[in-house]
Write a protein that holds these residues in place. Structure first.
Motif, short mmCIF file in Angstrom:
data_model
loop_
_atom_site.label_atom_id
_atom_site.label_comp_id
_atom_site.label_asym_id
_atom_site.label_seq_id
_atom_site.Cartn_x
_atom_site.Cartn_y
_atom_site.Cartn_z
N PHE A 54 44.84 46.05 52.17
CA PHE A 54 46.09 45.88 51.42
C PHE A 54 46.74 47.21 51.04
O PHE A 54 47.95 47.30 50.92
CB PHE A 54 45.81 45.05 50.16
CG PHE A 54 47.04 44.80 49.31
CD1 PHE A 54 48.14 44.15 49.83
CD2 PHE A 54 47.07 45.22 47.99
CE1 PHE A 54 49.28 43.92 49.05
CE2 PHE A 54 48.19 45.00 47.19
CZ PHE A 54 49.30 44.34 47.73
N PRO A 57 48.92 48.06 54.53
CA PRO A 57 49.20 46.81 55.23
C PRO A 57 49.75 47.02 56.64
O PRO A 57 49.50 46.21 57.53
CB PRO A 57 50.24 46.11 54.36
CG PRO A 57 50.54 47.03 53.23
CD PRO A 57 49.71 48.25 53.33
N TYR A 78 44.79 40.12 53.70
CA TYR A 78 44.86 41.47 53.13
C TYR A 78 43.68 41.62 52.18
O TYR A 78 43.58 40.89 51.19
CB TYR A 78 46.20 41.69 52.41
CG TYR A 78 47.33 41.78 53.40
CD1 TYR A 78 47.51 42.93 54.15
CD2 TYR A 78 48.18 40.71 53.61
CE1 TYR A 78 48.50 43.01 55.10
CE2 TYR A 78 49.19 40.78 54.56
CZ TYR A 78 49.34 41.94 55.30
OH TYR A 78 50.33 42.02 56.25
N THR A 81 42.77 43.81 47.65
CA THR A 81 44.09 43.73 47.00
C THR A 81 44.08 44.32 45.58
O THR A 81 45.09 44.85 45.14
CB THR A 81 44.62 42.29 46.92
OG1 THR A 81 43.58 41.44 46.50
CG2 THR A 81 45.16 41.83 48.24
N LYS A 85 46.91 47.03 43.28
CA LYS A 85 47.63 46.14 42.37
C LYS A 85 48.76 46.81 41.58
O LYS A 85 49.61 46.12 41.02
CB LYS A 85 46.66 45.42 41.43
CG LYS A 85 46.01 46.30 40.41
CD LYS A 85 45.20 45.47 39.45
CE LYS A 85 44.63 46.37 38.39
NZ LYS A 85 43.63 45.79 37.57
N GLN A 91 53.09 42.42 47.48
CA GLN A 91 52.71 41.09 47.98
C GLN A 91 53.94 40.27 48.36
O GLN A 91 53.96 39.64 49.42
CB GLN A 91 51.89 40.33 46.92
CG GLN A 91 50.53 40.99 46.69
CD GLN A 91 49.52 40.06 46.02
OE1 GLN A 91 49.76 38.87 45.83
NE2 GLN A 91 48.37 40.60 45.68
N PHE A 104 45.90 36.96 50.20
CA PHE A 104 45.56 38.21 49.49
C PHE A 104 44.19 38.01 48.88
O PHE A 104 43.99 37.09 48.09
CB PHE A 104 46.63 38.51 48.43
CG PHE A 104 47.97 38.78 49.05
CD1 PHE A 104 48.23 39.99 49.67
CD2 PHE A 104 48.96 37.79 49.06
CE1 PHE A 104 49.45 40.23 50.29
CE2 PHE A 104 50.18 38.03 49.67
CZ PHE A 104 50.43 39.24 50.29
N ASP A 106 40.33 39.75 47.44
CA ASP A 106 39.51 40.89 46.99
C ASP A 106 38.12 40.37 46.67
O ASP A 106 37.96 39.31 46.07
CB ASP A 106 40.11 41.55 45.74
CG ASP A 106 39.48 42.92 45.51
OD1 ASP A 106 40.15 43.93 45.74
OD2 ASP A 106 38.28 42.97 45.12
N THR A 112 40.20 34.32 44.79
CA THR A 112 40.82 34.52 46.10
C THR A 112 39.90 33.99 47.20
O THR A 112 40.37 33.48 48.21
CB THR A 112 41.16 36.01 46.35
OG1 THR A 112 39.96 36.80 46.28
CG2 THR A 112 42.17 36.54 45.36
#
Ligand SMILES: Nc1nc2c(ncn2[C@@H]2O[C@H](COP(=O)(O)OP(=O)(O)OP(=O)(O)O)[C@@H](O)[C@H]2O)c(=O)[nH]1
Ligand SMILES: [Mg+2]
Length: 344
Positions: A54, A57, A78, A81, A85, A91, A104, A106, A112
């Motif tokens: 991310f 990208p 991705y 993330t 942030k 995003q 997205f 993590d 997620t």
């Protein structure tokens, strides 16, 4: 380039000339072998999880893989993330281009993983295959494919499960395409349909990267071997980017500066990276800066420009013909010759 928070009296550099010494490729034997293997298994795959970092990208979007994956059912995942942030609109910008094909994710944000599991369950239900939904994780080196596989497995299966894939913060941890491992049980066992399986693959680099800046960004995310680009050059590039994003990112070390040696010296002093007689140990300070950045401790930023124009140009470029491996080798040879002859 989106310019971040300005500081009165400090003017960040607006360009960073790429040193000639930056290599334009990192295409290794196992990348080539991995890519060939992926081609042969793709026909058995129902959905590809194409992983991109991310923080990068666009720079971790591999056109070489893109061509292999054309027309396949795919989710763009991705990863890492949380490490990007602070780039608030990133995003949304990516969602505008890729719609709901993007995920997205993590490893530190369990929600997620749960969301992605739900998505895979839906796909498995739609497909209704008797042998289970087959997924394949692909992407550039070190973006987090194996970590994703482990997270899906421990979240999607009931009970305690052993890690299936080895992970590590360097490029090239996974060297071969793995066997299919179960990440969601079959409906009989409380999961969905005939279950979901995933295969891990080695990170694949692109045969030739057209600009040195992309190589520096990928190196900052540990996508190429340590030492291939000098740590001090990487720190200088990072300093240039941080100054454009927010020079306060390194305020615990020193005031805003465009001089990488001033920055490294401040880090060396604060972190005790000193040689005999209190002389700053620059290589150790540079290694420390890179490690802080990779852990998100010098700001959590997306380093690629995600303006509308850049995103459009990036997407257009994907359909353009790329250099073949042989053409890339020839171009690299010329680059090396130029680097030897010209100023660095
Ligand atoms: N902070 C953070 N770190 C992550 C995340 N995903 C992976 N990592 C870290 O990134 C590093 C690389 O992860 P791997 O899963 O080994 O990456 P890979 O894509 O399988 O790498 P190769 O097999 O070398 O191609 C490890 O140190 C992981 O802990 C994430 O979502 N957030
Ligand atoms: Mg791996």
């Amino acid at each position: 380039m989106s310019v971040g928070k300005a500081i009165t009296g400090f003017a960040p550099r607006t360009t960073f000339p790429t040193p000639n010494s930056i290599p334009k490729t990192y295409f290794l034997g196992h990348h080539h072998a991995g890519a060939e293997k992926i081609k042969t298994i793709l026909p058995q795959i129902s959905v590809v999880l194409e992983c991109r970092d991310f923080r990068l990208p666009l720079s971790t979007h591999n056109p070489h893989l893109e061509q292999m994956l054309a027309g396949r059912e795919r989710l763009v995942v991705y990863t890492k993330t949380l490490l990007g942030k602070s780039s608030k609109n990133a995003q949304q910008a990516l969602r505008r281009v890729y719609g709901d094909r993007v995920v997205f994710w993590d490893k530190a944000d369990k929600k997620t993983t749960t969301k992605l599991i739900e998505r895979l369950k839906e796909l498995a239900m739609q497909q209704g295959s008797l042998t289970g939904l087959r997924a394949l994780a692909v992407g550039m080196p070190n973006v987090g494919k194996s970590t994703l596989l482990n997270a899906l497995r421990s979240n999607g299966l009931s009970g305690k499960v052993a890690k299936a894939a080895q992970t590590g913060d360097q490029a090239g941890v996974t060297r071969r395409v793995g066997t299919a491992v179960r990440i969601i049980d079959s409906a009989e066992k409380g999961g969905v349909a005939s279950g979901v399986y995933i295969m891990d693959t080695p990170g694949i680099f692109q045969p030739y990267v057209e600009d040195g800046e992309t190589m520096m960004k990928v190196a900052l995310a540990h996508g190429i071997k340590k030492g291939l680009i000098d740590d001090e050059i990487l720190c200088d590039y990072l300093l240039y980017k941080l100054n454009l994003l927010d020079p306060k990112s390194y305020r615990s070390y020193c005031a805003p500066t465009n001089d990488v040696y001033e920055f490294l010296e401040a880090v060396a002093r604060k972190e005790g990276k000193l040689k005999k007689g209190g002389v700053p140990n620059m290589p150790e300070a540079a290694a420390r800066v890179l490690s802080l950045w990779r852990d998100g401790k010098l700001g959590k930023y997306v380093l690629d420009d995600l303006s509308e124009e850049t995103l459009q140009a990036h997407e257009l470029a994907q359909s353009e013909p790329r250099l073949s491996l042989n053409q890339a080798k020839k171009a690299m040879k010329e680059e090396r010759k130029k680097a030897k002859d010209g100023p660095v």
